[in-house]
Design an enzyme around this catalytic site. Structure first.
Site, short mmCIF file in Angstrom:
data_model
loop_
_atom_site.label_atom_id
_atom_site.label_comp_id
_atom_site.label_asym_id
_atom_site.label_seq_id
_atom_site.Cartn_x
_atom_site.Cartn_y
_atom_site.Cartn_z
CB SER A 1 -10.14 -1.26 3.74
OG SER A 1 -8.92 -0.58 3.77
N GLY B 1 -1.29 -2.77 5.91
CA GLY B 1 -2.34 -3.69 6.33
C GLY B 1 -3.06 -3.14 7.55
CB THR C 1 -0.97 -0.01 1.22
OG1 THR C 1 -1.64 -1.25 1.24
CG2 THR C 1 -1.97 1.09 1.19
N1 GLU Z 1 -5.64 -4.47 1.87
C1 GLU Z 1 -5.27 -3.65 2.98
C2 GLU Z 1 -6.43 -2.87 3.50
O1 GLU Z 1 -7.22 -2.42 2.74
C3 GLU Z 1 -4.21 -2.70 2.62
C4 GLU Z 1 -3.03 -3.44 2.10
C5 GLU Z 1 -1.96 -3.44 3.08
O2 GLU Z 1 -1.44 -2.37 3.40
O3 GLU Z 1 -1.61 -4.53 3.52
O4 GLU Z 1 -6.55 -2.67 4.65
#
Ligand code: GLU
Length: 621
Positions: free
Chosen positions: A493, A515, A428
């Site tokens: 998210s 994440g 991200t």
């Molecule tokens: N998929 C994660 C979320 O939307 C973000 C991805 C990540 O930073 O791991 O929280």
């Protein structure tokens, strides 16, 4: 009809926009020798300055993980664009230079402050599950697929939302067209950029995954199957060509046209891979039906400031607000260790609630009012003692604090299904931009895992997300949870793009990748700023701890993920003495932000060290 007309005008503007508004730049012919090329007017991106982690000045500012992306934002601001235009320009460049974290194959969340109208708005362009994607696809023969098999497969690819988000943001609040703001991204993709150690490390961590999938191997590994070396010039002409098609043809090319068809083909018949990848079920109809959502932000209060965050389907804004609500009556009083203990405990409780109740609000009745109420926070705070909590924190009952409780009542209590121990958290990316009019954009976007699904769309130069892994996928196919996969649903998210205001004036904009540690990175940064009186640059650089109510081994206590400098500090030792347990990880997050100073200047801030350090710039230093 209106939409069609608007989009059909883009080619003209795209080809002429920058020629008209910047006389000082040489505009040369594009690679195909056609009309003057707007991308070439961004040749300043070929030789960006050495990145600086902070910059102070006026006239607008930007901070991202990458110097070319920050520079693109600043160039757009200088050429009459506003913060919304500049953030999309930076995002399009990051799709090229930070391709393992974000891009048009993914989705994101944008929090916007519109200065003239003095209001906040958010744009949810989170990926969605395809219409034909039933949970049973993760359980062939009743058995849950192995996690790694889901991660790299067509089955984990959500319908991408990024471009719809950019389109909505620009159409509603921008001054420039999508065609115009994609030009810096086109330039960097075609001209190339010098590979740094962060890019190499990211490729190395994905080497086996990319080696497996022919299209990823071809784009990101050398002929010998190795990552590109530091100092190599990396070009992505296929992505440049894809961007050109979108810049000239509008998002229809992606959502209803040839780009979309290739995405659908890559999902339904994944590129050659050894061993082969499982196929997904996305259709052209899924793409054509994808809509971004304009949502009101989550608003809460901390230390007399207004905290503006992202609502569901991101759990970011709500979980941050609940954590801060729990902490509200506690004063740091100079005792950092005690305050951090309480912060960790508050975060543990807020994550228990997040795991139980947060999900796509179009599918789940999220008890937002209750969860955001101070009464609920009081009930949660009551369980905090001077010792670390044991076992796994259970969710509270926010329904008791809803004025109009939902007729459906509380769902069956679900266990916390997020059991990932929280290792690498480098996925991200976060963009923070402000302009001379006072507009602000705090924008986090992603393709989920570092390297997404590992499926590069053949011939198009970008990775597809594996965002559907953000759904809870329990071992029991019949388990019920707010964040269980359903056709058309958006996975929950943790992205937490945030704005802090006081008395109607901006104080901070901030966000991070990582994440579910995103929520705690933003949370700890705010605690550092508000309760330990650190300027944003210091608040963001401090060693981090992330408590997410994760029980690594069933039947034991939760463990916080933390950086070595945190664990090995005196505070870390004192927290251990209170019963806190830590799982060490090299680094958490890679935040960027902007601090609005009393003298009218702004301080743009990027990470000084994590993820190789980011880049902050201002229009007028
Ligand atoms: N998929 C994660 C979320 O939307 C973000 C991805 C990540 O930073 O791991 O929280």
């Amino acid at each position: 009809m209106t939409k069609w007309l608007t989009l059909s005008l883009i080619p003209l503007v795209a080809l002429t926009g920058f020629v008209a508004c910047d006389d000082s730049t040489q505009v040369s012919a594009p690679p195909d020798g056609g009309a003057p090329d707007a991308a070439a007017s961004f040749d300043v991106l070929a030789n960006p300055p050495t990145p600086a982690a902070t910059a102070v000045g006026r006239g607008g500012a930007a901070a991202t993980v990458d110097v070319r992306a920050t520079l693109a934002a600043i160039e757009i601001l200088k050429r009459g664009g506003n913060a919304i235009d500049a953030s999309v320009a930076a995002a399009a460049v990051l799709g090229v230079t930070d391709p393992f974290s974000c891009g048009i194959g993914g989705g994101g969340f944008m929090v916007i402050y519109l200065a003239k109208e003095n209001r906040f708005v958010t744009i949810d362009h989170r990926e969605k599950a395809p219409k034909a994607q039933t949970p049973s696809l993760f359980y062939p023969g009743g058995q849950r697929l192995d996690t790694n098999e889901i991660i790299a497969s067509g089955l984990s690819v959500g319908v991408p939302g990024t471009l719809r988000g950019w389109e909505e943001a620009l159409r509603r609040y921008g001054k420039k067209t999508l065609g115009e703001v994609m030009q810096p991204g086109i330039f960097v993709a075609e001209h190339g950029f010098v590979v740094d150690s962060t890019f190499v490390d990211q490729t190395k961590r994905n080497q086996a995954r990319f080696q497996r999938v022919s299209s990823a191997r071809k784009l990101y590994l050398t002929d010998a199957g190795e990552p590109h070396a530091v100092g190599d010039l990396f070009k992505n002409p296929e992505l440049g060509a894809t961007y050109r098609k979108i810049a000239e043809g509008g998002t229809r090319v992606f959502y209803e046209g040839e780009v979309g068809q290739k995405i659908v083909d890559a999902v339904r018949q994944p590129p050659e891979a050894n061993p082969p990848l499982r196929a997904g079920v996305m259709t052209m109809e899924d793409l054509a039906n994808y809509d971004a959502r304009v949502r009101l932000p989550v608003e809460s209060t901390y230390r007399g400031h207004t905290v503006i965050g992202m609502p569901a389907p991101s759990s970011g804004g709500m979980t941050l607000a609940e954590t801060l609500n729990i902490l509200t009556p506690f004063s740091a009083n100079g005792d950092r260790e005690l305050h951090l203990h309480r912060y960790i405990e508050a975060s543990r409780l807020a994550f228990a609630d997040r795991n139980a109740y947060d999900g796509d609000p179009e599918y789940v009745d999220v008890p937002m009012q209750g969860m955001l109420s101070m009464g609920f926070a009081d009930s949660r705070r009551a369980v905090i003692t001077d010792k670390a909590g044991t076992g796994s924190a259970k969710a509270g009952n926010p329904y008791a604090f809803q004025s109009d409780p939902s007729p459906s009542g509380p769902p069956a209590q679900t266990p916390a299904l997020d059991t990932s121990p929280g290792g690498a958290t480098r996925e991200t990316t976060h963009i923070t931009v402000t302009d001379s009019e006072g507009n602000i954009v705090s924008y986090t976007f992603t393709i989920e895992f570092e390297g997404g699904s590992s499926i590069v769309v053949p011939g198009l130069g970008f990775l597809l997300n594996n965002e559907l892994t953000d759904f809870d996928i329990p071992t029991d196919p019949n388990a019920k949870a707010a964040n269980i996969l359903e056709p058309g649903k958006r996975p929950r998210s943790s992205m937490t793009p945030t704005l802090i205001f006081k008395d109607g004036k901006p104080r901070i904009a901030v966000g991070s990748p990582g994440g579910s540690t995103i929520i705690t990175t933003v949370g700890q940064t705010l605690i550092n700023y508000f309760d330990f009186n650190m300027p944003l640059a210091q608040a963001l650089a401090e060693p981090r701890v992330s408590e997410r109510n994760i029980v690594v081994t069933p039947g034991t206590d939760t463990k916080s993920t933390a950086e070595p400098a945190f664990i090995n500090s005196d505070i870390g030792a004192a927290l251990k003495a209170r019963g806190h347990q830590f799982v060490e990880t090299a680094e958490i997050g890679a935040a960027t932000g902007i601090q609005f100073n009393d003298d009218g200047t702004v301080t743009a801030v990027a990470e000084p060290v994590r993820r190789g350090g980011g880049s902050a710039m201002v229009v007028s230093p």
